[in-house]
Every structure is written in structure tokens, then in C-alpha cells.
Design an enzyme around this catalytic site. Structure first.
Site, PDB file in Angstrom:
ATOM      1  N   PHE A 156       0.983  -1.210   0.062  1.00 15.52           N
ATOM      2  CA  PHE A 156       0.021   0.118  -0.060  1.00 15.52           C
ATOM      3  C   PHE A 156       1.018   1.020   0.294  1.00 15.52           C
ATOM      4  CE2 PHE A 156       0.408  -0.550   4.674  1.00 15.52           C
ATOM      5  CZ  PHE A 156       0.448   1.609   4.622  1.00 15.52           C
ATOM      6  N   LYS A 180      -1.494  -7.639  -9.170  1.00 16.54           N
ATOM      7  CA  LYS A 180      -2.396  -7.238  -8.549  1.00 16.54           C
ATOM      8  C   LYS A 180      -2.015  -6.548  -7.053  1.00 16.54           C
ATOM      9  CE  LYS A 180      -3.618  -8.234  -4.775  1.00 16.54           C
ATOM     10  NZ  LYS A 180      -3.880  -7.382  -3.811  1.00 16.54           N
ATOM     11  N   GLU A 183      -4.810  -4.383  -1.942  1.00 16.09           N
ATOM     12  CA  GLU A 183      -6.380  -3.521  -2.182  1.00 16.09           C
ATOM     13  C   GLU A 183      -6.818  -2.187  -1.295  1.00 16.09           C
ATOM     14  OE1 GLU A 183      -4.138  -5.638  -0.394  1.00 16.09           O
ATOM     15  OE2 GLU A 183      -6.068  -7.091   0.919  1.00 16.09           O
ATOM     16  N   SER A 233       5.386  -7.421   3.122  1.00 14.55           N
ATOM     17  CA  SER A 233       5.827  -7.497   4.857  1.00 14.55           C
ATOM     18  C   SER A 233       6.460  -8.825   4.687  1.00 14.55           C
ATOM     19  CB  SER A 233       4.032  -7.582   5.804  1.00 14.55           C
ATOM     20  OG  SER A 233       3.477  -8.751   5.051  1.00 14.55           O
ATOM     21  N   CYS A 288       9.692   0.882   3.403  1.00 16.52           N
ATOM     22  CA  CYS A 288      10.601   0.103   4.038  1.00 16.52           C
ATOM     23  C   CYS A 288      11.745   0.196   4.390  1.00 16.52           C
ATOM     24  CB  CYS A 288      10.284  -1.071   2.470  1.00 16.52           C
ATOM     25  SG  CYS A 288      11.369  -0.332   1.687  1.00 16.52           S
ATOM     26  N   GLU A 388       9.470  -5.211  12.926  1.00 14.64           N
ATOM     27  CA  GLU A 388       8.353  -3.762  11.961  1.00 14.64           C
ATOM     28  C   GLU A 388       7.554  -2.894  12.476  1.00 14.64           C
ATOM     29  OE1 GLU A 388       7.364  -4.582   7.868  1.00 14.64           O
ATOM     30  OE2 GLU A 388       8.447  -2.572   7.595  1.00 14.64           O
TER      31      GLU A 388
HETATM   32  P1  NAD Z   1       1.226  -6.947   3.004  1.00 13.81           P
HETATM   33  O1  NAD Z   1       2.602  -7.963   3.253  1.00 13.81           O
HETATM   34  O2  NAD Z   1       0.632  -6.485   3.958  1.00 13.81           O
HETATM   35  O3  NAD Z   1       0.620  -7.124   1.740  1.00 13.81           O
HETATM   36  C1  NAD Z   1       1.418  -6.670   0.399  1.00 13.81           C
HETATM   37  C2  NAD Z   1       0.347  -7.334  -0.932  1.00 13.81           C
HETATM   38  O4  NAD Z   1       0.555  -8.709  -0.400  1.00 13.81           O
HETATM   39  C3  NAD Z   1      -1.005  -6.279  -1.344  1.00 13.81           C
HETATM   40  O5  NAD Z   1      -0.835  -6.701  -2.195  1.00 13.81           O
HETATM   41  C4  NAD Z   1      -1.531  -7.432  -0.476  1.00 13.81           C
HETATM   42  O6  NAD Z   1      -3.142  -8.095  -0.962  1.00 13.81           O
HETATM   43  C5  NAD Z   1      -1.128  -9.011  -0.178  1.00 13.81           C
HETATM   44  N1  NAD Z   1      -1.662  -9.430   0.806  1.00 13.81           N
HETATM   45  C6  NAD Z   1      -1.248  -9.253   2.016  1.00 13.81           C
HETATM   46  N2  NAD Z   1      -1.534 -10.819   2.779  1.00 13.81           N
HETATM   47  C7  NAD Z   1      -1.439 -11.747   1.998  1.00 13.81           C
HETATM   48  C8  NAD Z   1      -1.420 -12.964   2.524  1.00 13.81           C
HETATM   49  N3  NAD Z   1      -1.818 -13.883   2.893  1.00 13.81           N
HETATM   50  N4  NAD Z   1      -1.338 -13.690   0.942  1.00 13.81           N
HETATM   51  C9  NAD Z   1      -1.044 -13.307  -0.704  1.00 13.81           C
HETATM   52  N5  NAD Z   1      -0.992 -12.342  -0.253  1.00 13.81           N
HETATM   53  C10 NAD Z   1      -1.608 -11.612   0.259  1.00 13.81           C
HETATM   54  O7  NAD Z   1       2.171  -5.581   2.977  1.00 13.81           O
HETATM   55  P2  NAD Z   1       1.549  -4.301   3.013  1.00 13.81           P
HETATM   56  O8  NAD Z   1       0.746  -3.630   4.772  1.00 13.81           O
HETATM   57  O9  NAD Z   1       0.714  -3.871   2.013  1.00 13.81           O
HETATM   58  O10 NAD Z   1       2.616  -2.875   2.426  1.00 13.81           O
HETATM   59  C11 NAD Z   1       3.540  -2.500   3.808  1.00 13.81           C
HETATM   60  C12 NAD Z   1       4.502  -3.590   3.822  1.00 13.81           C
HETATM   61  O11 NAD Z   1       5.229  -3.340   2.817  1.00 13.81           O
HETATM   62  C13 NAD Z   1       5.764  -3.291   5.092  1.00 13.81           C
HETATM   63  O12 NAD Z   1       6.237  -4.898   6.194  1.00 13.81           O
HETATM   64  C14 NAD Z   1       6.653  -2.901   4.848  1.00 13.81           C
HETATM   65  O13 NAD Z   1       8.104  -2.992   4.487  1.00 13.81           O
HETATM   66  C15 NAD Z   1       6.546  -3.803   2.862  1.00 13.81           C
HETATM   67  N6  NAD Z   1       7.480  -2.999   1.681  1.00 13.81           N
HETATM   68  C16 NAD Z   1       8.940  -3.711   1.431  1.00 13.81           C
HETATM   69  C17 NAD Z   1       9.557  -3.368   0.595  1.00 13.81           C
HETATM   70  C18 NAD Z   1      11.025  -3.349  -0.108  1.00 13.81           C
HETATM   71  O14 NAD Z   1      11.863  -3.160  -1.149  1.00 13.81           O
HETATM   72  N7  NAD Z   1      11.571  -4.211   0.855  1.00 13.81           N
HETATM   73  C19 NAD Z   1       8.981  -2.001  -0.251  1.00 13.81           C
HETATM   74  C20 NAD Z   1       7.899  -1.469   0.714  1.00 13.81           C
HETATM   75  C21 NAD Z   1       6.851  -1.927   1.670  1.00 13.81           C
END
Ligand code: NAD
Length: 488
Positions: A156, A180, A183, A233, A288, A388
């Protein structure tokens, strides 16, 4: 708080060159985090939707791969011009659905456009190499070929930039693509998809579906999807890596972080504190690359905290669209509750709360706000020092020496980024060399690599081997072939 509704838009999927509207689908609300208003409703894709999309993308790929790379990138040149023209509009949409300040949103859109710019160089980037006469009369060459249908799953916090770590590189290499996005922020990817359509990309080469885990799982298991790029994450990144790799897919899965900012006694305090505040509280800590643990070395602690507190208390927090706002709200009410829970945990575990962002959360009922928060006296074993938080919470750990700082940082299970603030080149060099992180800043608070370098987390911050953007992206989105030729 009761969410009110004004000008609510219903979003569609973009599949095989068409915007698909299906009035029978269940819709999920999207909220402006600064006001609590519902601004859009989004449908979630089913496994059947994913199957249809993957088949269309595969058909499109068979034609797109035959288009010469010099012609493929013409679409990206037009896309870049359209993104430039609409950059401010995209930044406003982004700020409205994500909450970050308009300036920050503009910066992230600029970074997104740079990904397209670099991908325009694909005719050079994709080149293989050759050697005449590897044996008598035999020549050898390598070529790079696209993989097929590639899919991206994004978080997000950067709805314009992170998908662009994937899309322009993948399609310039000759692949088709399915995104994708999160959401929580579907509006920005919808607008950037409309512009890609306007740039003249053939139908099916780029597809946008919205949804949650069900859509992700269908992509991970679909036989026509050859590669998965994930950013989010760490627990989900690991799940994506394990699941997609077991299906024989190529995977890059970028995860979460716990980033340390080390301040040496000889650091320039004014400039360092500006960078630290930008790193820890910029985008409300929802990056991140956000600094989350401030490691004060030796006698710097007291003067550092003095300047830090003074500047932090002067920060203006509010609606990111309003001029002068330095920090916006968190993305959702649930996320605010989670961040507040970490602040409570820090207090329970005995850290000293110097600046309490919960006060702002109580004052403001119109959005998902938490003010900048600073803990002193944090011990390395405390929850706030290890996990985190992804919010504007900075934990100060005091250590005696650079060695102590390096041990502390290397003890983290994450390894995304870290920065050192110092006037001593030898200390900076030693830190950069010994630290177990993929991205290191020296007197830089957010060491975000530009589009032509890779985005390179380590440890639990990354699962895979080829990183995002730069040359790694070209290697990730292509397969190498070696051809030996002899002519009689
Ligand atoms: P998230 O992991 O909750 O969601 C990321 C994506 O995965 C979304 O599209 C979501 O719909 C999908 N998703 C969520 N849970 C899932 C599951 N159980 N199974 C399959 N798909 C699933 O992350 P977020 O809250 O949207 O973003 C924040 C996180 O992203 C933080 O941990 C941040 O550090 C990380 N991030 C990392 C980088 C990097 O370059 N390493 C960059 C940006 C964000």
C-alpha cells in the site's frame, strides 16, 4: 468515527485491453485516511478472473515478444510523456488514498517515471554477448528472451512507484504483465493503467486486477504465470517465495524492515537530525526504508536528543494535501490501532516515552493520525527495537562504540537499509563494509537506490536472488540462451 461518503467511484479490472465492469461483484470501501471519507469501492478478483486474465496475457505475450525491442520501447517513451503530463494529478490521487503529503507523493511519482525512463534503454540493457572462434570455426553467443506472463503483487505504501519497479522492465523485455496492487490503494494503479492504455500498448500485454489473498493465491498457482514479483511484509514475502518457487516459478519477494540510523559523536547534528526526521517520520514511517531505531554512539546522545526533540515537536501533522503539512495520517484505522499498540508495548516494557504520538490520535477524530513518537532508553530485546512498526515511532538505543552499534544492527533479522551519520571517513567505510544490510546510507537518511541500481534488501527483508529494478530486473524478466554455431 462514522465514515461519510462523497463522490464514491467504483473501480474495474483492466483485462485484455478492456475495462471490465460487473455490477454483481461485491465491493469493498476505500477510505481517505486524512478524513475518514469513503472515496471508492473496489471489487476483488476470483480465481476464475485470474485464470481469464492469465490466458489473455499469454495470448498477448505470443505476439508482443515478436515486436522488436526498439518498437516495444516506443510505447514506454509515450507512457513517460503521459506520466510527466499527469504527474501532479497522480500524486493527488495517491495522497488522497494513501495519506502521504503531496510533496512526498510527487517525489514517489517522479521515482516511478524514472523506472520507465530506464526501461526505455532496453535495446542496450537486454543485449547478450558473443565470442568468435570459441573452437575452430565455432562461434558462441548469448541472447536474452522474455519469460511469458509475469505477475506483480504490490504493497500500500508506494502505489505508483513499486509497481513501476516491475511493469516497464517486464514489458520492455517482451513479457506480458498482470498487476495485483494493494487492496488498500487501488486508485493510483487504476490511473497509471489508463495512461498505459493511452500510450498504445497492445491489448493483454498489461492487465490490472484488484483483490486480496484469493487473487494472489490464484496467480501463485497458475501454470501460465512464469514469474512473480512481490513487495510487502516479510511473512507474506516468505509465503510468496516458498509457494511460487514450489510451483517452479521465478520469484523475487521483497519484505519488511527494521532500519537502524547510527549517529557518531562527530556527526553534524543539525543536518543529521533533519535527515533522521525525514527518515523516521516522512510518510508517517510507512516506508520500508524508514529509520526506526536511532543508535546514539558515546557522548552524542544528549545533544542529539535535544535537537531531535526540538525539531520533532515543531512538526506539522495533518491532511497531506494541505500545503505545509510535514506528516500525514496512517493508511487505515486498523493500522493506526496496530501502531498505537506498539507504543503501548514500549511503555509497558519500560522504555521512556519522550514524545507521545497518541496525544494527537486522541485529539483528531477526522482521520487515522498518530503523531511522531520518540522513545529513549530502549533495550535491544524490547519489542519496539525488534519488530517492524511501520509508523512514526523512533526508538533510541544508546551504545558506547561503533563496534557495539555494528553488533546491534547485525543482530536484527532484517537487513533492508541502514545509515551512519559521521564526519569520519574511516568510520563510515568500516560501517558500510561490515554491516549486514543491502542498502547503506552515509550521511543520507533514506538510501533509496535510483532506477538504474538494484533495490537490494538482505536477510528477512528479501527472498530470492535477483533484486528489483536496475540490471537485476532485466536478468529477472529474461531467460538466457547460449547458441553455439558452426557453418559447413
Ligand atoms: P502486505 O504484506 O500486507 O501486503 C502486500 C501485498 O500482499 C498486497 O497486495 C496484499 O493484498 C497481499 N497480501 C497480503 N496478505 C497476503 C496473504 N496472506 N497472502 C497473499 N497475499 C497477501 O504489506 P502492506 O501492508 O501492503 O505493505 C507494507 C509492508 O511492505 C511493510 O512490511 C514494508 O516494509 C513492506 N515494503 C517493503 C518494500 C521493500 O522494498 N522491501 C517496499 C515497500 C514496502
Amino acid at each position: 468515527m462514522t465514515a461519510t461518503e462523497t463522490a464514491v467511484r467504483t473501480l474495474d479490472f483492466f483485462i485484455n485491453g478492456k475495462w471490465e465492469h460487473d455490477a454483481s461483484r461485491a465491493l469493498h470501501p476505500i477510505t481517505n485516511p486524512a478524513t475518514g471519507e469513503i472515496i471508492a469501492r473496489v471489487p476483488y478478483a476470483t480465481a476464475e478472473d485470474v485464470d481469464r486474465t492469465a490466458r489473455a496475457a499469454h495470448e498477448a505475450f505470443l505476439k508482443w515478444r515478436e515486436v522488436p525491442v526498439v518498437d516495444r520501447v516506443q510505447v514506454l517513451y509515450r507512457y513517460k510523456a503521459l506520466l510527466d503530463r499527469h504527474a501532479d494529478e497522480i500524486a493527488r490521487i495517491l495522497s488522497t488514498e494513501n495519506g502521504k503529503t503531496l510533496d512526498d507523493a510527487r517525489g514517489s511519482v517522479r521515482r516511478a517515471i524514472q523506472m520507465v525512463e530506464v526501461s526505455c534503454g532496453m535495446p542496450s540493457l537486454m543485449m547478450g554477448y558473443s565470442l568468435e572462434n570459441v573452437s575452430k570455426g565455432i562461434d558462441c553467443q548469448t541472447i536474452r528472451q522474455p519469460l511469458g506472463v509475469c505477475a506483480g503483487i504490490s504493497p500500500f505504501n508506494f502505489p505508483a512507484m513499486v509497481p513501476m519497479w516491475m511493469i516497464p522492465f517486464a514489458i520492455a523485455c517482451g513479457n506480458s504483465f498482470i498487476l495485483k496492487p494493494s487492496e488498500k490503494v487501488p486508485l493510483t494503479p487504476t490511473r497509471t493503467a489508463e495512461l498505459l492504455e493511452e500510450a498504445g500498448l497492445p491489448a493483454g500485454v498489461y492487465n490490472l486486477i484488484q483483490g486480496d489473498k484469493a487473487a494472489v493465491d490464484a496467480l501463485l498457482h497458475h501454470p501460465l504465470v512464469k514469474a512473480i514479483s512481490f513487495v510487502g511484509s516479510s511473512p507474506v514475502a516468505k509465503y510468496i517465495y516458498v509457494t511460487a518457487a514450489a510451483q517452479g516459478k521465478r520469484v523475487q519477494a521483497l519484505g519488511g524492515a527494521k532500519n537502524h540510523l547510527v549517529v557518531m559523536p562527530d556527526a553534524d547534528l543539525e543536518k543529521s537530525v533533519e535527515a533522521i526526521i525525514g527518515s523516521a517520520f516522512g510518510a508517517a514511517g510507512e516506508r520500508c526504508l524508514a529509520g526506526s531505531v536511532l543508535v546514539a554512539v558515546g557522548k552524542v546522545s544528549e545533544p542529539l536528543l535535544h535537537v531531535l526533540l526540538e525539531k520533532t515537536r515543531a512538526m506539522s501533522v495533518g491532511d497531506g494535501l494541505q500545503p505545509g503539512t510535514e506528516m500525514g495520517p496512517l493508511v487505515t484505522a486498523d493500522h493506526r490501532t496496530r501502531v498505537m499498540g506498539y507504543i503501548e508495548k514500549g511503555v509497558e516494557e519500560g522504555a521512556h516515552l519522550l514524545c507521545d504520538g497518541r496525544e494527537l490520535a486522541l485529539e483528531r477524530e477526522d482521520g487515522f493520525f498518530v503523531g511522531p513518537t520518540i522513545f529513549d532508553g530502549v533495550q535491544p530485546g524490547m519489542t519496539i527495537a525488534r519488530e517492524e512498526i511501520f509508523g512514526p515511532v523512533l526508538s533510541v538505543v544508546r551504545v558506547e562504540t561503533l563496534d557495539d552499534a555494528i553488533r546491534l544492527v547485525n543482530g536484527s533479522r532484517f537487513g533492508n537499509t541502514t545509515s551512519i551519520f559521521t564526519g569520519d571517513g574511516k568510520a563510515a567505510r568500516e560501517y558500510a563494509s561490515r554491516i549486514e544490510c543491502g542498502m547503506v546510507g552515509v550521511n543520507v537518511g533514506v538510501a533509496a537506490p535510483m532506477a538504474f541500481f538494484p533495490f537490494s534488501g538482505w536477510k528477512q527483508s528479501f527472498f530470492g536472488d535477483l533484486h528489483a529494478h536496475g540490471r537485476d530486473a532485466v536478468a529477472f524478466y529474461t531467460e538466457q540462451k547460449v547458441i553455439m554455431s558452426r557453418w559447413f
